[in-house]
Design a protein around this motif. Structure first.
Motif, PDB file in Angstrom:
ATOM      1  N   ARG A   1     -13.331  12.790  -9.703  1.00 35.13           N
ATOM      2  CA  ARG A   1     -14.027  13.668 -10.659  1.00 35.13           C
ATOM      3  C   ARG A   1     -15.324  13.059 -11.196  1.00 35.13           C
ATOM      4  O   ARG A   1     -15.915  13.563 -12.101  1.00 35.13           O
ATOM      5  CB  ARG A   1     -13.095  13.957 -11.846  1.00 35.13           C
ATOM      6  CG  ARG A   1     -11.722  14.467 -11.465  1.00 35.13           C
ATOM      7  CD  ARG A   1     -11.771  15.839 -10.839  1.00 35.13           C
ATOM      8  NE  ARG A   1     -10.445  16.296 -10.441  1.00 35.13           N
ATOM      9  CZ  ARG A   1      -9.594  16.957 -11.237  1.00 35.13           C
ATOM     10  NH1 ARG A   1      -9.923  17.214 -12.494  1.00 35.13           N
ATOM     11  NH2 ARG A   1      -8.427  17.339 -10.777  1.00 35.13           N
ATOM     12  N   GLY A   2     -15.801  12.006 -10.678  1.00 35.28           N
ATOM     13  CA  GLY A   2     -16.995  11.304 -11.173  1.00 35.28           C
ATOM     14  C   GLY A   2     -16.593   9.883 -11.505  1.00 35.28           C
ATOM     15  O   GLY A   2     -15.598   9.394 -10.992  1.00 35.28           O
ATOM     16  N   ALA A   3     -17.373   9.069 -12.270  1.00 34.52           N
ATOM     17  CA  ALA A   3     -18.298   9.564 -13.249  1.00 34.52           C
ATOM     18  C   ALA A   3     -19.682   8.916 -13.070  1.00 34.52           C
ATOM     19  O   ALA A   3     -20.649   9.631 -12.830  1.00 34.52           O
ATOM     20  CB  ALA A   3     -17.771   9.296 -14.642  1.00 34.52           C
ATOM     21  N   LYS A   4     -19.846   7.545 -13.123  1.00 41.39           N
ATOM     22  CA  LYS A   4     -21.183   6.979 -13.030  1.00 41.39           C
ATOM     23  C   LYS A   4     -21.130   5.495 -12.699  1.00 41.39           C
ATOM     24  O   LYS A   4     -20.277   4.763 -13.197  1.00 41.39           O
ATOM     25  CB  LYS A   4     -21.943   7.176 -14.347  1.00 41.39           C
ATOM     26  CG  LYS A   4     -23.415   6.821 -14.260  1.00 41.39           C
ATOM     27  CD  LYS A   4     -24.188   7.836 -13.434  1.00 41.39           C
ATOM     28  CE  LYS A   4     -25.624   7.407 -13.198  1.00 41.39           C
ATOM     29  NZ  LYS A   4     -25.725   6.308 -12.204  1.00 41.39           N
ATOM     30  N   THR A   5     -22.104   5.089 -11.873  1.00 39.62           N
ATOM     31  CA  THR A   5     -22.292   3.670 -11.559  1.00 39.62           C
ATOM     32  C   THR A   5     -23.380   3.082 -12.453  1.00 39.62           C
ATOM     33  O   THR A   5     -24.120   3.799 -13.134  1.00 39.62           O
ATOM     34  CB  THR A   5     -22.727   3.489 -10.104  1.00 39.62           C
ATOM     35  OG1 THR A   5     -23.937   4.248  -9.902  1.00 39.62           O
ATOM     36  CG2 THR A   5     -21.667   3.958  -9.139  1.00 39.62           C
ATOM     37  N   GLY A   6     -23.487   1.766 -12.403  1.00 35.99           N
ATOM     38  CA  GLY A   6     -24.589   1.065 -13.062  1.00 35.99           C
ATOM     39  C   GLY A   6     -24.721  -0.314 -12.459  1.00 35.99           C
ATOM     40  O   GLY A   6     -23.710  -0.954 -12.132  1.00 35.99           O
ATOM     41  N   ARG A   7     -25.965  -0.766 -12.282  1.00 34.22           N
ATOM     42  CA  ARG A   7     -26.147  -2.091 -11.714  1.00 34.22           C
ATOM     43  C   ARG A   7     -27.517  -2.654 -12.073  1.00 34.22           C
ATOM     44  O   ARG A   7     -28.541  -1.977 -11.944  1.00 34.22           O
ATOM     45  CB  ARG A   7     -26.001  -2.025 -10.200  1.00 34.22           C
ATOM     46  CG  ARG A   7     -26.053  -3.386  -9.498  1.00 34.22           C
ATOM     47  CD  ARG A   7     -27.426  -3.676  -8.939  1.00 34.22           C
ATOM     48  NE  ARG A   7     -27.546  -5.056  -8.458  1.00 34.22           N
ATOM     49  CZ  ARG A   7     -28.666  -5.584  -8.013  1.00 34.22           C
ATOM     50  NH1 ARG A   7     -29.797  -4.852  -7.959  1.00 34.22           N
ATOM     51  NH2 ARG A   7     -28.707  -6.840  -7.611  1.00 34.22           N
ATOM     52  N   THR A   8     -27.525  -3.863 -12.590  1.00 33.32           N
ATOM     53  CA  THR A   8     -28.741  -4.674 -12.710  1.00 33.32           C
ATOM     54  C   THR A   8     -28.340  -6.115 -12.417  1.00 33.32           C
ATOM     55  O   THR A   8     -27.148  -6.440 -12.325  1.00 33.32           O
ATOM     56  CB  THR A   8     -29.368  -4.609 -14.120  1.00 33.32           C
ATOM     57  OG1 THR A   8     -28.454  -5.192 -15.064  1.00 33.32           O
ATOM     58  CG2 THR A   8     -29.697  -3.178 -14.537  1.00 33.32           C
ATOM     59  N   ASP A   9     -29.339  -6.991 -12.296  1.00 29.20           N
ATOM     60  CA  ASP A   9     -29.038  -8.398 -12.027  1.00 29.20           C
ATOM     61  C   ASP A   9     -28.203  -9.012 -13.136  1.00 29.20           C
ATOM     62  O   ASP A   9     -27.324  -9.853 -12.873  1.00 29.20           O
ATOM     63  CB  ASP A   9     -30.333  -9.188 -11.856  1.00 29.20           C
ATOM     64  CG  ASP A   9     -31.077  -8.816 -10.584  1.00 29.20           C
ATOM     65  OD1 ASP A   9     -30.424  -8.251  -9.676  1.00 29.20           O
ATOM     66  OD2 ASP A   9     -32.297  -9.078 -10.499  1.00 29.20           O
ATOM     67  N   VAL A  10     -28.468  -8.624 -14.373  1.00 25.68           N
ATOM     68  CA  VAL A  10     -27.713  -9.184 -15.504  1.00 25.68           C
ATOM     69  C   VAL A  10     -26.374  -8.474 -15.669  1.00 25.68           C
ATOM     70  O   VAL A  10     -25.339  -9.116 -15.885  1.00 25.68           O
ATOM     71  CB  VAL A  10     -28.538  -9.083 -16.806  1.00 25.68           C
ATOM     72  CG1 VAL A  10     -27.698  -9.513 -18.007  1.00 25.68           C
ATOM     73  CG2 VAL A  10     -29.798  -9.944 -16.695  1.00 25.68           C
ATOM     74  N   ALA A  11     -26.361  -7.153 -15.571  1.00 29.32           N
ATOM     75  CA  ALA A  11     -25.140  -6.384 -15.797  1.00 29.32           C
ATOM     76  C   ALA A  11     -24.112  -6.600 -14.695  1.00 29.32           C
ATOM     77  O   ALA A  11     -22.903  -6.493 -14.928  1.00 29.32           O
ATOM     78  CB  ALA A  11     -25.473  -4.894 -15.912  1.00 29.32           C
ATOM     79  N   GLY A  12     -24.565  -6.888 -13.481  1.00 28.96           N
ATOM     80  CA  GLY A  12     -23.644  -6.909 -12.351  1.00 28.96           C
ATOM     81  C   GLY A  12     -23.371  -5.480 -11.899  1.00 28.96           C
ATOM     82  O   GLY A  12     -24.181  -4.571 -12.119  1.00 28.96           O
ATOM     83  N   TYR A  13     -22.204  -5.274 -11.302  1.00 31.57           N
ATOM     84  CA  TYR A  13     -21.855  -3.964 -10.766  1.00 31.57           C
ATOM     85  C   TYR A  13     -20.827  -3.290 -11.678  1.00 31.57           C
ATOM     86  O   TYR A  13     -19.726  -3.815 -11.871  1.00 31.57           O
ATOM     87  CB  TYR A  13     -21.312  -4.104  -9.342  1.00 31.57           C
ATOM     88  CG  TYR A  13     -22.381  -4.503  -8.357  1.00 31.57           C
ATOM     89  CD1 TYR A  13     -23.098  -3.555  -7.647  1.00 31.57           C
ATOM     90  CD2 TYR A  13     -22.688  -5.853  -8.159  1.00 31.57           C
ATOM     91  CE1 TYR A  13     -24.092  -3.921  -6.742  1.00 31.57           C
ATOM     92  CE2 TYR A  13     -23.681  -6.234  -7.269  1.00 31.57           C
ATOM     93  CZ  TYR A  13     -24.376  -5.260  -6.565  1.00 31.57           C
ATOM     94  OH  TYR A  13     -25.367  -5.635  -5.681  1.00 31.57           O
ATOM     95  N   ASN A  14     -21.213  -2.144 -12.219  1.00 30.40           N
ATOM     96  CA  ASN A  14     -20.376  -1.392 -13.153  1.00 30.40           C
ATOM     97  C   ASN A  14     -19.956  -0.063 -12.534  1.00 30.40           C
ATOM     98  O   ASN A  14     -20.678   0.513 -11.702  1.00 30.40           O
ATOM     99  CB  ASN A  14     -21.137  -1.090 -14.448  1.00 30.40           C
ATOM    100  CG  ASN A  14     -21.614  -2.338 -15.157  1.00 30.40           C
ATOM    101  OD1 ASN A  14     -21.038  -3.417 -14.983  1.00 30.40           O
ATOM    102  ND2 ASN A  14     -22.656  -2.205 -15.961  1.00 30.40           N
ATOM    103  N   LEU A  15     -18.823   0.446 -12.985  1.00 35.75           N
ATOM    104  CA  LEU A  15     -18.391   1.767 -12.535  1.00 35.75           C
ATOM    105  C   LEU A  15     -17.436   2.381 -13.552  1.00 35.75           C
ATOM    106  O   LEU A  15     -16.407   1.779 -13.897  1.00 35.75           O
ATOM    107  CB  LEU A  15     -17.693   1.676 -11.170  1.00 35.75           C
ATOM    108  CG  LEU A  15     -17.142   2.990 -10.595  1.00 35.75           C
ATOM    109  CD1 LEU A  15     -18.230   4.036 -10.437  1.00 35.75           C
ATOM    110  CD2 LEU A  15     -16.427   2.730  -9.269  1.00 35.75           C
ATOM    111  N   ALA A  16     -17.799   3.561 -14.016  1.00 44.00           N
ATOM    112  CA  ALA A  16     -16.872   4.416 -14.765  1.00 44.00           C
ATOM    113  C   ALA A  16     -16.398   5.478 -13.789  1.00 44.00           C
ATOM    114  O   ALA A  16     -17.221   6.158 -13.164  1.00 44.00           O
ATOM    115  CB  ALA A  16     -17.569   5.051 -15.966  1.00 44.00           C
ATOM    116  N   ALA A  17     -15.076   5.615 -13.638  1.00 46.79           N
ATOM    117  CA  ALA A  17     -14.539   6.495 -12.600  1.00 46.79           C
ATOM    118  C   ALA A  17     -13.461   7.407 -13.168  1.00 46.79           C
ATOM    119  O   ALA A  17     -12.743   7.042 -14.114  1.00 46.79           O
ATOM    120  CB  ALA A  17     -13.958   5.670 -11.458  1.00 46.79           C
TER     121      ALA A  17
END
Length: 441
Positions: free
Chosen positions: A286-302
């Motif tokens: 059903r989603g939801a959103k990824t996120g990634r920067t050099d500092v943040a690393g790899y994020n995922l809300a699912a």
């Protein structure tokens, strides 16, 4: 010569015999009979009154109170957090310190292994869309924004720092729906900023709107410096990211976009794909959103659809700060899979359970029992409540209805009839005669 025989005309006491004496005896007998009759009449009236007096109805007593609550165990949710935290395998430490949160779309509870606010990168765009759509709700594709020179300049700036942008000519007409589609699916930084500034005017107004919004929604760890997700100062805790995803899934325009794997855009852009890597790996995403920067690393809300018994539910997970793209995929799937074990089948009412008693005037306790067993399926954080409503009863056979147990749960509401568990009769005449205080009390 003097005779010694008694004079038959006299009484032994010397008083003359006569008719007045016999009349007095009859009066005494009449009085005695009258008194005896009155006594008998009084006794008969008391007996009749005792026999005919309606007895008080049995009083109702509830077993342990009229209201009870059943709650699901939170342990499966905590286990899902651990599964997501160590699910990175060789990609991470496996120590359980990897930021993870889980929950469900319905409800308010969130389970997480840290309260630390961490960089959220492009998950920022969910907040940008939520705050903007709250300020300016849209119907259909929404109003048109004409692409400005400032929009074009931001595109260049984002491309220079390895951001995501889709250059279009100044003067191009773009609807709100198109801007949000590009901001959410391929995570375009330029269209996210263009949308925010078209609604709020400038960055200061946007940040002020976010600060107001987060306070009203209780997302206290959230801090945004700008709308695109490029700034490492955009942070939130894993639990608050899950709350953001929950709100996004409850917003109709945004819920549709984050559940869309791909879309086609004009201006030569063509088909764009969602950055969410789970669409091609697990069912009912059903989603939801990824996120990634050099500092943040790899994020995922699912988010993923599931069943709790026969009830459709949506599982939510958040993983932040993973070291690789595969790390966030593995962690997310591990947490979502672990949540499948969370639904719990809990008995709310047992067949034959004593819900209460009817206490008769002579002290007998007649059981009032549930007619059937009923269970509900609950998720961690959910509760089912039951309220017994018992009715006065009279003497008679067992099996008569004596009220009901009303149950309310996330599955819905239902009632279980309560029955009289034993036959009973009213006290006999002798008991009535010996207990006038209860008969007439």
């Amino acid at each position: 010569m003097t005779s010694t025989d008694p004079d038959p005309s006299l009484e032994p006491d010397g008083s003359p015999r006569g008719p007045h004496r016999s009349r007095g005896s009859r009066r005494a007998r009449i009085i005695a009979a009258t008194i005896a009759g009155a006594v008998l009449l009084s006794a008969g009236g008391y007996t009749a009154a005792c026999a005919l007096a309606p007895l008080p109805a049995p009083t109702i007593e509830y077993e342990g109170g009229a209201e009870h609550t059943v709650a699901a165990d939170e342990a499966p949710a905590l286990a899902a957090v651990r599964a997501g935290a160590i699910g990175v395998g060789s990609e991470g430490s496996g120590s359980g310190d990897d930021a993870t949160a889980v929950g469900w779309l319905d409800g308010e509870q969130v389970w997480a292994n840290t309260e630390e606010a961490m960089p959220i990168a492009s998950i920022t765009k969910l907040v940008t869309a939520l705050v903007g759509l709250e300020r300016q709700p849209i119907e259909g594709d929404g109003p048109v924004h004409v692409w400005t020179e400032a929009d074009r300049q931001r595109q260049d700036d984002y491309l220079a720092v390895d951001g995501v942008a889709f250059p279009i000519p100044v003067g191009t007409e773009v609807t709100v729906k198109q801007m949000l589609t590009l901001a959410i699916l391929p995570s375009a930084n330029d269209f996210a900023s263009a949308y925010a500034y078209s609604v709020f005017g400038d960055n200061d107004a946007f940040v002020a709107a976010v600060d107001d919004w987060k306070q009203r929604h209780g997302i206290t760890s959230l801090v945004l410096a700008e709308p695109s997700g490029m700034d490492e100062a955009n942070v939130a805790s894993p639990a608050d990211v899950l709350r953001i995803a929950r709100l996004a899934l409850q917003q109709p325009v945004l819920a549709e976009l984050i559940a869309t794997p791909r879309a086609e855009l004009p201006w030569g852009i063509g088909v764009v794909e969602s950055t969410n890597p789970l669409f091609s790996r697990i069912p009912d995403v059903r989603g939801a959103k990824t996120g990634r920067t050099d500092v943040a690393g790899y994020n995922l809300a699912a988010a993923q659809g599931a069943l709790a018994g026969e009830r459709p539910v949506v599982k939510l997970t958040v993983v932040l700060g993973r070291e690789t793209p595969q790390g966030r995929i593995t962690s997310s799937i591990a947490a979502l899979t672990a949540l499948d074990a969370a639904p719990q089948d809990l008995e709310v009412v047992a067949e034959g359970e004593r819900i209460g008693s009817a206490v008769t005037v002579d002290g007998r306790r007649v059981p009032l029992v549930a007619s059937a067993e009923k269970s509900v399926v609950l998720l961690p954080g959910e509760k089912a409540s039951r309220i017994a409503e018992l009715s006065p009863i009279r003497a008679g056979e067992a099996g008569r209805t004596a009220g009901a147990v009303r149950v309310e749960s996330p599955e819905g509401g239902f009632e279980v009839p309560v029955l009289v568990g034993e036959s009973f009769e009213e006290p006999d005449l002798l008991w009535r005669l010996l207990h006038p205080d209860r008969v007439f009390g």
